[in-house]
Design an enzyme around this catalytic site. Structure first.
Site, PDB file in Angstrom:
ATOM      1  N   ASP A   1       0.847  -1.187   0.000  1.00 19.20           N
ATOM      2  CA  ASP A   1       0.000   0.000   0.000  1.00 19.20           C
ATOM      3  C   ASP A   1       0.886   1.243   0.000  1.00 19.20           C
ATOM      4  O   ASP A   1       2.008   1.217   0.497  1.00 19.20           O
ATOM      5  CB  ASP A   1      -0.898   0.026   1.241  1.00 19.20           C
ATOM      6  CG  ASP A   1      -1.954  -1.066   1.212  1.00 19.20           C
ATOM      7  OD1 ASP A   1      -2.126  -1.691   0.150  1.00 19.20           O
ATOM      8  OD2 ASP A   1      -2.587  -1.296   2.257  1.00 19.20           O
ATOM      9  N   ARG A   2       0.387   2.325  -0.527  1.00 21.76           N
ATOM     10  CA  ARG A   2       1.205   3.524  -0.732  1.00 21.76           C
ATOM     11  C   ARG A   2       1.822   4.042   0.571  1.00 21.76           C
ATOM     12  O   ARG A   2       2.943   4.541   0.577  1.00 21.76           O
ATOM     13  CB  ARG A   2       0.352   4.624  -1.384  1.00 21.76           C
ATOM     14  CG  ARG A   2       1.130   5.861  -1.791  1.00 21.76           C
ATOM     15  CD  ARG A   2       0.272   6.791  -2.612  1.00 21.76           C
ATOM     16  NE  ARG A   2      -0.922   7.172  -1.890  1.00 21.76           N
ATOM     17  CZ  ARG A   2      -0.985   8.173  -1.016  1.00 21.76           C
ATOM     18  NH1 ARG A   2       0.100   8.876  -0.750  1.00 21.76           N
ATOM     19  NH2 ARG A   2      -2.097   8.474  -0.402  1.00 21.76           N
TER      20      ARG A   2
END
Length: 350
Positions: A32-33
């Site tokens: 995830d970012r």
């Protein structure tokens, strides 16, 4: 991780190529970012396929650490709640019996009186799996901008309780919050709000944001091949997508700031040099020039009036860290971040 959605230059693949001369890397898995920690790339197609095959067949043991709200139970918790993608377009999931099988093992490592450090061992690779399971258990990641939010109801989604909201209402509220929190000089009731100036299109936009009932999404590590020949060739609606950067699926927290449309304009003009993986890995000379004569502003354009805020440093960190990956004959491990120490206290909340 790689070019996708609204991200082109500011991806791990491009940064490693431009700043460290590590070219033609093959993505093996994604994070995830806002998730920190271990990220694996293959230097050759053969090695990437080999390791991807191991992940697909669940031969790789993954360990994450996170800091969650409250005192996590002492016993080991084996969460097997299925996860469903509520909206593929804005990247949000929930526990649902209509979802795909999903398993995460949680174990408390320590408690500092307010928050707990938890070891997470995902057995599958669903979108936002760890974060959604922790939300369901009632112990969301402390600074998770998406799943630790009142938008999921008074209980913040604990036990699957969304406060009676339908999927359509949840998506609508997430878009509303995204607008209000990330664009200066406006709120959800502003005349400049993304959808207020075109209320007739609102229902259609929400419907399009939801996953079609006849569409099967592949979120598991084994269902989706992550090695694209040229991700920039993919079409993606950057004007409405809240995010597209995740682990085994598109991502992003719903309240991450969109880039300014003017910053995207050089990539969208047909006459400009096309942005490809090749231009960023040394096969073609990248065009770094900026010509102010090409930039135009229309006083009647909604996009030109929007002022985007820059994210604060704390907006770019989430207390979820990919710690260890172990497969047949290999193992990688990172150092733990400072917040993973049991007695660590957030200086902003002290």
């Amino acid at each position: 991780v790689h070019p996708c959605g609204r991200y082109r230059h500011n991806t791990v693949v491009f940064i490693l190529a431009k700043e460290y001369n590590l070219k033609n890397l093959r993505t093996i898995h994604r994070l995830d970012r806002l998730t920190s920690g271990l990220l694996l790339f293959g230097r050759s197609p053969k090695k990437a396929r080999q390791m991807e095959h191991q992940i697909r067949n669940r031969l790789v043991l993954k360990e994450y650490v996170c800091r969650v709200e409250g005192e996590f139970p002492n016993e080991i918790i084996d969460c097997k709640e299925p996860i469903e993608v509520v909206s593929y377009k804005i990247g949000v999931c929930k526990v649902s019996q209509k979802g795909k099988d999903c398993t995460t093992v949680f174990q408390k490592l320590g408690y500092n009186g307010k928050t707990s450090i938890v070891l997470c061992k995902p057995k599958t690779g669903r979108m936002h799996q760890i974060r959604v399971h922790l939300q369901y258990l009632g112990y969301p990641v402390v600074n998770d901008p998406l799943y630790n939010h009142d938008v999921f109801g008074p209980l913040k989604g604990k036990g699957g309780d969304l406060g009676g909201k339908s999927d359509e209402e949840l998506v609508r509220d997430l878009i509303h919050i995204h607008n209000a929190e990330n664009w200066l000089g406006m709120d959800g009731d502003s005349e400049l709000s993304m959808f207020n100036h075109r209320k007739g299109d609102l229902d259609e936009s929400l419907v399009s944001a939801l996953v079609p009932k006849d569409r099967v999404l592949s979120d598991d590590d084994g269902d989706r091949v992550s090695r694209e020949a040229s991700p920039c060739d993919e079409s993606c609606d950057v004007s409405t997508s809240i995010g597209c950067d995740s682990s085994s699926s598109p991502p992003p927290p719903a309240i991450a700031a969109l880039p300014h449309p003017m910053a995207l304009s050089p990539l969208s003009r047909a006459n400009d040099a096309k942005c490809t993986v090749a231009t960023q890995t040394g096969h073609e000379a990248p065009d770094f020039s900026f010509n102010t004569d090409k930039m135009t502003v229309d006083k009647h354009c909604y996009e030109c009036k929007v002022r985007y805020r820059d994210p604060k440093p704390q907006d770019l960190v989430m207390y979820l860290h990919a710690w260890k990956y172990k497969g047949p004959g290999w193992e990688y491990q990172t150092e733990l971040p400072a917040w993973a120490s049991v007695d660590w206290v957030d200086p902003d909340s002290a």
